[in-house]
Design a protein around this motif. Sequence first.
Motif, PDB file in Angstrom:
ATOM      1  N   ASP A  48       0.844  -1.169   0.000  1.00 18.26           N
ATOM      2  CA  ASP A  48       0.000   0.000   0.000  1.00 18.26           C
ATOM      3  C   ASP A  48       0.884   1.224   0.000  1.00 18.26           C
ATOM      4  O   ASP A  48       1.602   1.480   0.960  1.00 18.26           O
ATOM      5  CB  ASP A  48      -0.873  -0.011   1.265  1.00 18.26           C
ATOM      6  N   SER A  74      -0.482   4.279  -0.678  1.00 15.53           N
ATOM      7  CA  SER A  74      -1.354   5.461  -0.679  1.00 15.53           C
ATOM      8  C   SER A  74      -0.881   6.563   0.257  1.00 15.53           C
ATOM      9  O   SER A  74      -1.006   7.737  -0.085  1.00 15.53           O
ATOM     10  CB  SER A  74      -2.814   5.089  -0.427  1.00 15.53           C
ATOM     11  N   LYS A 111      -0.376  10.079  -1.412  1.00 14.13           N
ATOM     12  CA  LYS A 111      -1.172  11.228  -0.964  1.00 14.13           C
ATOM     13  C   LYS A 111      -0.261  12.403  -0.649  1.00 14.13           C
ATOM     14  O   LYS A 111      -0.577  13.560  -0.959  1.00 14.13           O
ATOM     15  CB  LYS A 111      -1.994  10.846   0.274  1.00 14.13           C
ATOM     16  N   LEU A 132       0.996  -1.417  -8.739  1.00  8.38           N
ATOM     17  CA  LEU A 132       0.368  -0.876  -7.537  1.00  8.38           C
ATOM     18  C   LEU A 132       0.280   0.643  -7.607  1.00  8.38           C
ATOM     19  O   LEU A 132      -0.772   1.232  -7.343  1.00  8.38           O
ATOM     20  CB  LEU A 132       1.181  -1.298  -6.299  1.00  8.38           C
ATOM     21  N   LYS A 169      -2.273   1.847 -10.124  1.00  7.27           N
ATOM     22  CA  LYS A 169      -3.633   1.644  -9.631  1.00  7.27           C
ATOM     23  C   LYS A 169      -3.990   2.658  -8.562  1.00  7.27           C
ATOM     24  O   LYS A 169      -5.066   3.270  -8.592  1.00  7.27           O
ATOM     25  CB  LYS A 169      -3.710   0.221  -9.071  1.00  7.27           C
ATOM     26  N   GLN A 170      -3.086   2.845  -7.610  1.00 10.35           N
ATOM     27  CA  GLN A 170      -3.419   3.730  -6.503  1.00 10.35           C
ATOM     28  C   GLN A 170      -3.396   5.192  -6.927  1.00 10.35           C
ATOM     29  O   GLN A 170      -4.173   6.001  -6.410  1.00 10.35           O
ATOM     30  CB  GLN A 170      -2.457   3.482  -5.338  1.00 10.35           C
ATOM     31  N   LYS A 216      -4.357   6.298  -9.706  1.00 11.93           N
ATOM     32  CA  LYS A 216      -5.663   6.518 -10.333  1.00 11.93           C
ATOM     33  C   LYS A 216      -6.742   6.659  -9.279  1.00 11.93           C
ATOM     34  O   LYS A 216      -7.571   7.554  -9.329  1.00 11.93           O
ATOM     35  CB  LYS A 216      -5.976   5.347 -11.268  1.00 11.93           C
ATOM     36  N   GLU A 217      -6.700   5.770  -8.282  1.00 10.31           N
ATOM     37  CA  GLU A 217      -7.725   5.817  -7.231  1.00 10.31           C
ATOM     38  C   GLU A 217      -7.696   7.136  -6.487  1.00 10.31           C
ATOM     39  O   GLU A 217      -8.729   7.677  -6.104  1.00 10.31           O
ATOM     40  CB  GLU A 217      -7.492   4.684  -6.232  1.00 10.31           C
ATOM     41  N   LEU A 218      -6.498   7.652  -6.280  1.00  9.68           N
ATOM     42  CA  LEU A 218      -6.385   8.870  -5.487  1.00  9.68           C
ATOM     43  C   LEU A 218      -6.484  10.129  -6.333  1.00  9.68           C
ATOM     44  O   LEU A 218      -6.370  11.232  -5.809  1.00  9.68           O
ATOM     45  CB  LEU A 218      -5.042   8.864  -4.740  1.00  9.68           C
TER      46      LEU A 218
END
Lengths: 290, 324, 411
Positions: free
Chosen positions: C226, C228, C232, C253, C256-257, C259-261
Amino acid sequence: MSLTLLLDILIGGLMMGGLYALIAVGLSLQYGVARVLNVSHGEFIMLGAFATYSLYILFGINPLLSLVVTGPLIFIVGFLIHRTLFKRLKRLSPTMDAFEGGSLLASFGLLFIIQNVALLIWGPDVKGYSYLSKTVSFLGALYAANRLVALLFAILIGIIFYYFLKRTRMGKAIRAAAQDVTTAQLMGVNINFVLGLCFGLGALMAGIAGSLTSMMFEITPLIGLPYTIISIIAVVLGGLGNILGSLIGGLILGLIGNIVMYIHPGLSLIAYYIIFLLLLLIKPTGIFGK
Amino acid sequence: MRRAISKKIFYCMLFSLCSILMAMIPPYVSPYTIILLNSIFMYIVLTVSWALFSGPTHYLSLASAAFFGLGIYVSAILGEMLPLLAVIALGGFISFLLALLVGLSSLRLRGMYFTIFTFGLSELIRHSVQWWEVNKTGTVGRWVIGVDHTTVYYVMLGILLITLATTYAIKHSKYGLALLSIGESEEAADHIGISVNTLKIITFAISTFFMGATGAIMATRWSYIDSSIAFNPLFSFMPVLMAIFGGVGSIFGQILGAGVLTLLADFLLTKFPYYYMLLYGMILVVVVLFVPKGLTGLKEELKRWREGGSVNPGRKDGASIHPE
Amino acid sequence: MNHRAKFFQLAVYIILSISLITFPLTAYSQTKSAKTEKIRIGTAISLSGPYSAGAGMTQIPNYNMWVEEVNAKGGLLIKKLNKRVPVELITYDDKSDIGTAVKLGEKLILEEKGDLLLPPWGTAMHFAIAPVINKYGYPVMGPTVSSENLREIALKVPYFFGILNMPREQGAALADLLEELGVKRVALIYVADAYGIEWTGKVAPDLGIKKIDVVIFKSYPGDVKDLSPLLKTIKAADVDALLCMSYPGDTFLITKQAKELGLNPKVLYLGVGVAFPVYKQMFGGPNVIEGIMGAGAWNPRVAYPGAKEYFERHVKRWKTEPDRWASAFTYASLQILEQSIEKVGSIDRKKIRDTIATQTFPTVIGPVRFEGGFNVQSPGEIGQWQKGEFEVVAAKEKRTAKPIFPKPSWP
């Protein structure tokens, strides 16, 4: 430090903590009751993750729904393993220490076996799928939707399990066995069944955690061991044998891990080990230990 | 039956004979055999030194990798500055010192707690060294001065012989008995007047000396090392498995276990590259379930089975990993 | 203990004794197999463990395909024998463990008496076997190693050649590109492995020279789950470019993250894995990864003879595209090996080594020539996904398309 950042760290930490709590409770059931320090615990997580992945990729089954299938399956596997392997081992071991040592080694064997089988079936490549990966805003910070769902799910399971332990007869039997196996037996508990049940439930927890993991992260057959280590630390943190204590232990580890990650991503594991060792030296019975 | 010569003298002669024979073989065998023998010697030393402490006292240590790895790093860091034998001795001594520290701090821990403590410690060292090397010194991976295989052979043979001699001497001395009694009941041993803590710590430290020395010489075999190689947890698990497989109670059993399993691993790794973990795991489970006293125990059981009479699962000669 | 258990014990004992006795015999018989009937090429490579994803993507399919193609022709042409000799590939699993890789390398050389060796995957593994192959005189070209450290020891390991782009040139190419695009502030994160450390070590000073500010500089462990928190922090820092010296697991990873954030810097550059064919699909389709840059630059449209055909053969054989970076380099190294053997006329490893060191070879990545043990044909190369193809955007002279800047928003 802004409030958003603080909230971010807290919630993010609880998200991982929820997962860790599930896994820790699973291991605690296996160690606290069945007295098996199951180092292959993480492999059941991995199996749960891959089962969910396969069902989703091959048949398009919703990951949360597939738990209806994968859950009982993993439970049965765990139950059977206990019945065939550990029960026999218990019979052969002259003392509890002997049994613990032997079951530790046997679970190592299981670890190798399960990992190899998984490698043969699914191969070593990284696999993943996308599910609920839309970003949602929660209390001012951004999270992937699947994380929030995973957290909610973990909380739900936790609550259900709590009531199971406290209110049902079987739950009482488990708690009795966790305290003292011989007395529980004397009180009429079908101890063999309960031990097998606990082991199976432990595997079930791992499987559920694995399914949730597969929604959030990429998976390989190697993801098991790090989770096993975290669950051992969480169990010790909460007190060996204290099932609900390990739940809290998992949450605490999740929080600490997240905080440390903001400082430097590579330090989380080191932080866990330091906490672990200090705990063993200062209060080995854990935060809530007797 | 009266023996013509005492057991001790017999073993001494056997020991000397074997040593001389082993010392003579390098010119006559293929280079790969020497490499294989080096591996076998390494695992025998790790197994025997692990069992020196963990065998009689039943304190299952999973920290062997930490001391072995320490020896490797001593070699990697100091190899260019000091002569080979000095590096090896230093590897042993620094491990000894670390073990004293570990022993002193973990005095109160028993059983499973001690085991997971040692494991956690070993892993902490591994991850810390790696983090340090990645972020502070930027030196993930170090080169070690290469040493030819035959030199490694003689050094390992030397370490092996010293380890065996030391272990035998301790085991058959009053300290060996004291260790056994600690394993049976620590409180009782304390009551008799055995200085339990001192004995535990010193024995533990002595056992790690050999691990560190072995690490220092084996590092030259790999030429390039990093913390995941040096402190690989397998170096902690395998000696345990090998000792149990061969029979924890006897030195011969430990040698047998280490030798057989190392050969088996080499065999499986090349003939069944996709299945060896599976096979290894199955062997582990089978050993724990059916052969808890190891190969040497099996031999005894067979003898007793043939001679008839009742079967007694509990025996008081420390011949099992389990306290009786 | 009951009789059944004792029987089991006896059975176990007997089985183990038998295997212990048969092992030396089988091992012995192996080395006696006739040598002139086949050319035996051995490789100890990661079939399991963290490196297996990369190995399985980049090298193993190419090794196998090349052996098949060669054998379809009847084998490698050995002029001294006036015939073609078929090739046998022996594959061992190094478990992504350096100790095992070294041991298996020695086994392939000393016991199996292999004629030639093919390298494992990853910088660390190449370091491990370099001394071994050099000691016994086996020429090896490394397609998945990229490290300046190797340049330093190149003189000591003349049998080792690096064919992949090196950090120094990659770093320079990346810095040049960023300067050209007008990037001022970057975040630089890297995997805690030899590869990550080296590349970052080369890129960071280059960026400094160009007065580009590195505001965030962090490493992360290879098995991180992780990122994130780190991402962030990077988002809050509002950088122009996010550069990640990453391995496949973390490449996926981070993408993907990010994009999510909603982390959308003007330049997003990642390391190994961007060029993998699965990268196109795994986030929902090629439009999602539009504008992402990565290490390597090769696609079936590059103007080198055989490139397109190689691409198509790979797709036909494995039902999947080769990756657009090291796969091509791997195949090129095999082409060079084949051509060298033909030039030498036999499996004389010393002569093969000398041939590789001095000649120029036409391959799918262009005319390759080694200088000081390193490929000088392929200095820094950076690619960018544009409309489903990995276009070459650096070095400037080799461009197949202009770079898209800034990176479009996540769909």
